[in-house]
Each structure stands twice: as structure tokens, then as C-alpha cells.
Write an enzyme that holds these catalytic residues in place. Structure first.
Site, PDB file in Angstrom:
ATOM      1  CG  ASN A  23      -6.069  -2.933  -6.029  1.00  0.00           C
ATOM      2  OD1 ASN A  23      -5.400  -2.112  -6.660  1.00  0.00           O
ATOM      3  ND2 ASN A  23      -6.542  -2.684  -4.817  1.00  0.00           N
ATOM      4  CE  LYS A  70      -1.172 -19.442   5.616  1.00  0.00           C
ATOM      5  NZ  LYS A  70      -1.226 -18.033   5.776  1.00  0.00           N
ATOM      6  CB  ILE A  98       2.892 -15.540   1.396  1.00  0.00           C
ATOM      7  CG1 ILE A  98       1.803 -14.700   0.716  1.00  0.00           C
ATOM      8  CG2 ILE A  98       3.352 -16.684   0.495  1.00  0.00           C
ATOM      9  CD1 ILE A  98       0.612 -15.451   0.183  1.00  0.00           C
ATOM     10  CG  HIS A 114       1.085  -1.849   2.288  1.00  0.00           C
ATOM     11  ND1 HIS A 114       0.329  -2.623   3.151  1.00  0.00           N
ATOM     12  CD2 HIS A 114       1.430  -0.739   2.980  1.00  0.00           C
ATOM     13  CE1 HIS A 114       0.233  -2.007   4.315  1.00  0.00           C
ATOM     14  NE2 HIS A 114       0.893  -0.862   4.249  1.00  0.00           N
TER      15      HIS A 114
HETATM   16  C1  GRF Z   1      -6.062  -2.427  -1.182  1.00  0.00           C
HETATM   17  O1  GRF Z   1      -6.055  -1.169  -0.549  1.00  0.00           O
HETATM   18  C2  GRF Z   1      -4.708  -3.063  -1.146  1.00  0.00           C
HETATM   19  O2  GRF Z   1      -3.651  -2.143  -1.197  1.00  0.00           O
HETATM   20  C3  GRF Z   1      -4.705  -3.758   0.187  1.00  0.00           C
HETATM   21  O3  GRF Z   1      -6.020  -4.245   0.338  1.00  0.00           O
HETATM   22  C4  GRF Z   1      -6.914  -3.413  -0.408  1.00  0.00           C
HETATM   23  C5  GRF Z   1      -7.704  -4.321  -1.298  1.00  0.00           C
HETATM   24  O4  GRF Z   1      -8.736  -3.641  -1.946  1.00  0.00           O
HETATM   25  N1  GRF Z   1      -3.679  -4.773   0.252  1.00  0.00           N
HETATM   26  P1  GRF Z   1      -9.549  -4.385  -3.088  1.00  0.00           P
HETATM   27  O5  GRF Z   1     -10.072  -5.695  -2.500  1.00  0.00           O
HETATM   28  O6  GRF Z   1      -8.621  -4.622  -4.228  1.00  0.00           O
HETATM   29  O7  GRF Z   1     -10.670  -3.463  -3.445  1.00  0.00           O
END
Ligand code: GRF
Length: 196
Positions: A23, A70, A98, A114
Site C-alpha cells: 500500500n 508505549k 495508536i 482495513h
Molecule cells: C493491508 O491489507 C492493509 O489493509 C492492512 O494490512 C495490509 C498491509 O499490506 N491494514 P501491505 O503491507 O501494504 O502490503
């Protein structure tokens, strides 16, 4: 050649990620009107670090086990964010909750992706949980981050079908493909509407 992502007039963005970083990669390649200034990770071996270096984006890696607690962990991250004048934060596979230190410093400025159609299947394994539940449809959600687990205000969602012949990997691939398009598009929309 000048990096088109590094213009001083654009908002400074940090991506937080713990793993693969696909991502992050989609965001980095999307030609968004942002300055992708920093990648923060809690995992020194995460592939996202390598990807960030490839894009010549600075990284800050901090492991919770090397911090007092934390609050100390998030305070050290916050110092880095301040040094880079970060305007908003994008979570992309960041596997930590967070806490108030960051939430209070960045109200409505932390966004998460998500891999499920919230409020269904929150938590660490949104894809696996939907698959096990045998749903015929799941999805992807982009939302603001609050103190809960995947409970913040929803910004954008897209449904993703799950076919009877699917293996878990088929469903995961279909979801990731939607993520890589929906996350950059949603950020672009928010910036264009002046909401980020
Ligand atoms: C994704 O499926 C995102 O929705 C979730 O964790 C995954 C991360 O994938 N929160 P990447 O590290 O971006 O490949």
C-alpha cells in the site's frame, strides 16, 4: 531530476507500516499532491523499509522493546514527525494501536486502511476472518483512526466479492488490488476537498 513528490507546497505525509508495504508502494507511485516525507516502522526487517529507500524516502525505525513504554515509543515517533513537519499520517499495515500521544497531536489527521468492510471483521486478520466466516462479499475500508481497533469514522469503502472457488490467497489478492486503487484515490479526494 527533481522528485515530483518533494515540493514544499504540498502537505508532508508520513506512512506507518510494519510489513510488506504494497500500500505504501501504491501511494508512492500514485503521483499524489503530497510530499511523502517519512516512513515509520516498528519492524527493522520489514520490506517497506527497502521500498522506502528505493523511492529515496527517509525512514525511522523504532522497536517498542527498546523503549521505556508505549508513551516513550510514541513520543520518540512524534519527535521525528515534528522534525519532518508532518501534516498527516497514513497507516498502511501498521500493526500497532495508536495511543493518545499521537492521536492528540494529529486529531482527524491519521488514516488507516482495513482489508474488510467495516464494521464487519475488524482486527488483525480481516481477510482471514471474512474467509473463515464464509461470506460471499467483504471489502476494503478507509477510515480515520481513533482509540479503538478499526472503529474510527469511515471515509470510503468498496465491496469485494468472495467466490465459492476462492482459496484464501485468491480473496487476499482481490482485496489488495482494490486497496491499491482505493487508498490513493481516497487521499486525492480528501486533499482536493481540503479535508486533509
Ligand atoms: C493491508 O491489507 C492493509 O489493509 C492492512 O494490512 C495490509 C498491509 O499490506 N491494514 P501491505 O503491507 O501494504 O502490503
Amino acid at each position: 531530476m527533481a522528485n515530483p513528490l518533494k515540493s514544499s507546497t504540498r502537505p508532508n505525509v508520513a506512512v506507518f507500516a510494519s510489513g510488506n508495504g504494497s500500500n505504501f508502494e501504491a501511494i508512492a507511485r500514485a503521483n499524489l499532491p503530497i510530499n511523502l516525507a517519512l516512513v515509520v516502522s516498528d519492524k527493522p526487517q520489514a520490506k517497506v523499509i527497502e521500498r522506502a529507500h528505493h523511492h529515496q524516502i527517509k525512514t525511522f525505525v523504532l522497536e517498542l522493546k527498546n523503549c521505556l513504554d508505549k508513551t516513550d515509543y510514541e513520543t520518540q515517533i512524534l519527535n521525528q514527525l515534528k522534525q519532518h513537519n508532518i501534516d498527516f499520517i497514513l497507516l498502511a499495515g501498521y500493526m500497532k494501536i495508536i495511543h493518545p500521544t499521537l492521536l492528540e497531536a494529529y486529531p482527524q489527521k491519521i488514516i488507516n486502511i482495513h482489508p474488510a468492510y467495516l464494521p464487519h471483521f475488524p482486527g488483525k486478520d480481516g481477510i482471514g476472518d471474512a474467509f473463515k466466516a464464509g461470506v460471499s462479499e467483504t471489502g476494503v475500508t478507509i477510515h480515520y483512526v481513533d482509540e479503538g481497533v478499526d472503529t474510527g469514522q469511515i471515509i470510503a469503502q468498496q465491496k469485494v466479492p468472495r467466490y465459492q472457488t476462492d482459496q484464501l490467497e485468491d480473496l487476499a489478492n482481490r482485496i489488495h488490488k482494490v486497496e491499491h486503487q482505493l487508498y490513493p484515490e481516497t487521499i486525492r479526494n480528501l486533499i482536493e476537498k481540503g479535508e486533509l
